[in-house]
Design a protein around this motif. Structure first.
Motif, PDB file in Angstrom:
ATOM      1  N   GLY A   1     -43.612 -77.713  54.299  1.00 29.91           N
ATOM      2  CA  GLY A   1     -43.925 -78.047  55.285  1.00 29.91           C
ATOM      3  C   GLY A   1     -44.941 -78.929  55.323  1.00 29.91           C
ATOM      4  N   TRP A   2     -45.374 -79.668  54.690  1.00 27.98           N
ATOM      5  CA  TRP A   2     -46.017 -81.034  55.189  1.00 27.98           C
ATOM      6  C   TRP A   2     -45.304 -82.189  55.780  1.00 27.98           C
ATOM      7  N   GLU A   3     -44.174 -81.866  55.236  1.00 24.88           N
ATOM      8  CA  GLU A   3     -43.487 -83.646  56.192  1.00 24.88           C
ATOM      9  C   GLU A   3     -43.659 -83.286  57.758  1.00 24.88           C
ATOM     10  N   SER A   4     -43.709 -81.688  58.301  1.00 26.02           N
ATOM     11  CA  SER A   4     -43.243 -81.347  59.388  1.00 26.02           C
ATOM     12  C   SER A   4     -44.034 -81.569  60.075  1.00 26.02           C
ATOM     13  N   LEU A   5     -45.381 -81.125  59.730  1.00 25.47           N
ATOM     14  CA  LEU A   5     -46.813 -81.163  60.046  1.00 25.47           C
ATOM     15  C   LEU A   5     -47.345 -82.354  59.923  1.00 25.47           C
ATOM     16  N   TRP A   6     -47.113 -83.673  59.205  1.00 30.84           N
ATOM     17  CA  TRP A   6     -47.340 -84.873  58.976  1.00 30.84           C
ATOM     18  C   TRP A   6     -46.377 -85.562  60.214  1.00 30.84           C
ATOM     19  N   ARG A   7     -45.665 -84.841  60.433  1.00 30.99           N
ATOM     20  CA  ARG A   7     -44.816 -85.675  61.948  1.00 30.99           C
ATOM     21  C   ARG A   7     -45.521 -85.053  63.110  1.00 30.99           C
ATOM     22  N   GLY A   8     -45.852 -83.960  63.298  1.00 33.76           N
ATOM     23  CA  GLY A   8     -46.607 -83.615  64.530  1.00 33.76           C
ATOM     24  C   GLY A   8     -47.591 -84.432  64.795  1.00 33.76           C
ATOM     25  N   PHE A   9     -48.536 -84.226  63.471  1.00 30.94           N
ATOM     26  CA  PHE A   9     -50.170 -84.404  63.739  1.00 30.94           C
ATOM     27  C   PHE A   9     -50.121 -85.665  63.842  1.00 30.94           C
ATOM     28  N   PHE A  10     -48.791 -87.000  63.578  1.00 35.96           N
ATOM     29  CA  PHE A  10     -49.098 -88.306  63.717  1.00 35.96           C
ATOM     30  C   PHE A  10     -48.046 -88.852  65.291  1.00 35.96           C
ATOM     31  N   ALA A  11     -47.589 -87.684  65.760  1.00 41.55           N
ATOM     32  CA  ALA A  11     -47.094 -88.030  66.945  1.00 41.55           C
ATOM     33  C   ALA A  11     -48.260 -87.709  68.117  1.00 41.55           C
ATOM     34  N   ARG A  12     -49.288 -86.175  67.498  1.00 41.44           N
ATOM     35  CA  ARG A  12     -50.343 -85.958  67.826  1.00 41.44           C
ATOM     36  C   ARG A  12     -51.235 -87.842  68.782  1.00 41.44           C
ATOM     37  N   VAL A  13     -51.128 -87.790  67.471  1.00 40.98           N
ATOM     38  CA  VAL A  13     -52.600 -88.457  66.740  1.00 40.98           C
ATOM     39  C   VAL A  13     -52.113 -89.945  68.034  1.00 40.98           C
ATOM     40  N   MET A  14     -51.223 -90.753  67.679  1.00 40.61           N
ATOM     41  CA  MET A  14     -50.706 -91.518  68.545  1.00 40.61           C
ATOM     42  C   MET A  14     -50.811 -91.854  70.023  1.00 40.61           C
ATOM     43  N   ALA A  15     -50.126 -90.850  70.542  1.00 40.18           N
ATOM     44  CA  ALA A  15     -50.518 -89.911  72.003  1.00 40.18           C
ATOM     45  C   ALA A  15     -51.619 -89.753  72.275  1.00 40.18           C
TER      46      ALA A  15
ATOM     47  N   GLU B   1     -51.454 -98.887  65.298  1.00 44.04           N
ATOM     48  CA  GLU B   1     -50.600 -98.663  64.246  1.00 44.04           C
ATOM     49  C   GLU B   1     -50.374 -96.949  63.401  1.00 44.04           C
ATOM     50  N   LYS B   2     -49.338 -97.222  63.135  1.00 40.31           N
ATOM     51  CA  LYS B   2     -48.316 -96.691  61.785  1.00 40.31           C
ATOM     52  C   LYS B   2     -49.497 -96.304  60.647  1.00 40.31           C
TER      53      LYS B   2
ATOM     54  N   THR C   1     -49.371 -93.943  56.423  1.00 43.88           N
ATOM     55  CA  THR C   1     -48.302 -92.821  56.000  1.00 43.88           C
ATOM     56  C   THR C   1     -50.138 -91.481  55.365  1.00 43.88           C
ATOM     57  N   GLU C   2     -50.237 -90.781  54.233  1.00 47.28           N
ATOM     58  CA  GLU C   2     -50.518 -90.309  53.877  1.00 47.28           C
ATOM     59  C   GLU C   2     -51.259 -91.213  52.636  1.00 47.28           C
ATOM     60  N   HIS C   3     -50.121 -91.997  52.101  1.00 43.05           N
ATOM     61  CA  HIS C   3     -50.791 -92.510  51.136  1.00 43.05           C
ATOM     62  C   HIS C   3     -51.124 -94.055  51.261  1.00 43.05           C
ATOM     63  N   ASP C   4     -51.564 -94.218  52.588  1.00 42.95           N
ATOM     64  CA  ASP C   4     -52.816 -95.137  53.119  1.00 42.95           C
ATOM     65  C   ASP C   4     -54.036 -94.741  53.370  1.00 42.95           C
ATOM     66  N   LEU C   5     -53.906 -93.655  53.862  1.00 44.33           N
ATOM     67  CA  LEU C   5     -55.251 -92.685  53.567  1.00 44.33           C
ATOM     68  C   LEU C   5     -56.019 -92.969  52.052  1.00 44.33           C
ATOM     69  N   ARG C   6     -55.049 -91.822  51.044  1.00 42.04           N
ATOM     70  CA  ARG C   6     -55.378 -92.296  49.570  1.00 42.04           C
ATOM     71  C   ARG C   6     -56.244 -93.700  49.390  1.00 42.04           C
ATOM     72  N   ALA C   7     -55.357 -94.825  49.956  1.00 42.15           N
ATOM     73  CA  ALA C   7     -55.218 -96.163  49.421  1.00 42.15           C
ATOM     74  C   ALA C   7     -56.950 -96.942  49.889  1.00 42.15           C
ATOM     75  N   LYS C   8     -56.683 -95.818  51.578  1.00 39.26           N
ATOM     76  CA  LYS C   8     -57.905 -97.120  51.426  1.00 39.26           C
ATOM     77  C   LYS C   8     -59.418 -96.379  50.855  1.00 39.26           C
ATOM     78  N   CYS C   9     -59.222 -94.636  50.714  1.00 37.93           N
ATOM     79  CA  CYS C   9     -60.452 -94.361  49.722  1.00 37.93           C
ATOM     80  C   CYS C   9     -60.576 -95.355  48.525  1.00 37.93           C
ATOM     81  N   ALA C  10     -59.623 -95.906  47.693  1.00 40.43           N
ATOM     82  CA  ALA C  10     -59.644 -96.824  46.812  1.00 40.43           C
ATOM     83  C   ALA C  10     -60.402 -97.514  47.258  1.00 40.43           C
ATOM     84  N   SER C  11     -59.979 -97.976  48.022  1.00 37.94           N
ATOM     85  CA  SER C  11     -60.668 -99.621  48.051  1.00 37.94           C
ATOM     86  C   SER C  11     -61.828 -99.634  48.972  1.00 37.94           C
TER      87      SER C  11
END
Length: 107
Positions: A39-53, A59-60, A62-72
């Motif tokens: 269910g993660w993929e559909s949850l993420w799509r819905g959440f992201f659509a809401r964030v953008m709206a 700027e789009k 991904t959850e991987h970008d959040l992980r990379a930001k933490c590391a950076s």
């Protein structure tokens, strides 16, 4: 980014959950027994659509970008590797450390 994280915290079904994204029981989506995140993929799509709206985020990401930001944002490579639970910091450096590192000249 901070606004998106606060928004995610506010809409969790269980406010005291240790997970940013949790199900109705406050548990995370990752099933350690199967290694799947049902269910993660559909949850993420819905959440992201809401964030953008509903936010100023344009700027789009991904959850991987959040992980990379933490590391950076970590001060050292070792700290970043520890945050991401990497036994070897080579993968942390190669994949997740995206900001340039500034060094002090010797002279």
């Amino acid at each position: 980014m901070r606004q998106a994280i606060e928004m995610a915290k506010d809409v969790r079904p269980i406010q005291s959950s240790e997970f940013l994204f949790c199900n109705r029981d406050g548990k995370g989506y990752f099933n350690e027994a199967t290694g799947r995140a049902g269910g993660w993929e559909s949850l993420w799509r819905g959440f992201f659509a809401r964030v953008m709206a509903e936010t100023k985020i344009t700027e789009k990401f991904t959850e991987h970008d959040l992980r990379a930001k933490c590391a950076s944002d970590a001060k050292t490579l070792e700290h970043a590797a520890a945050l991401l639970s990497h036994a070897d910091s080579k993968i942390t450096e190669r994949v997740y450390r995206r900001k340039p590192e500034f060094v002090e000249p010797l002279r």
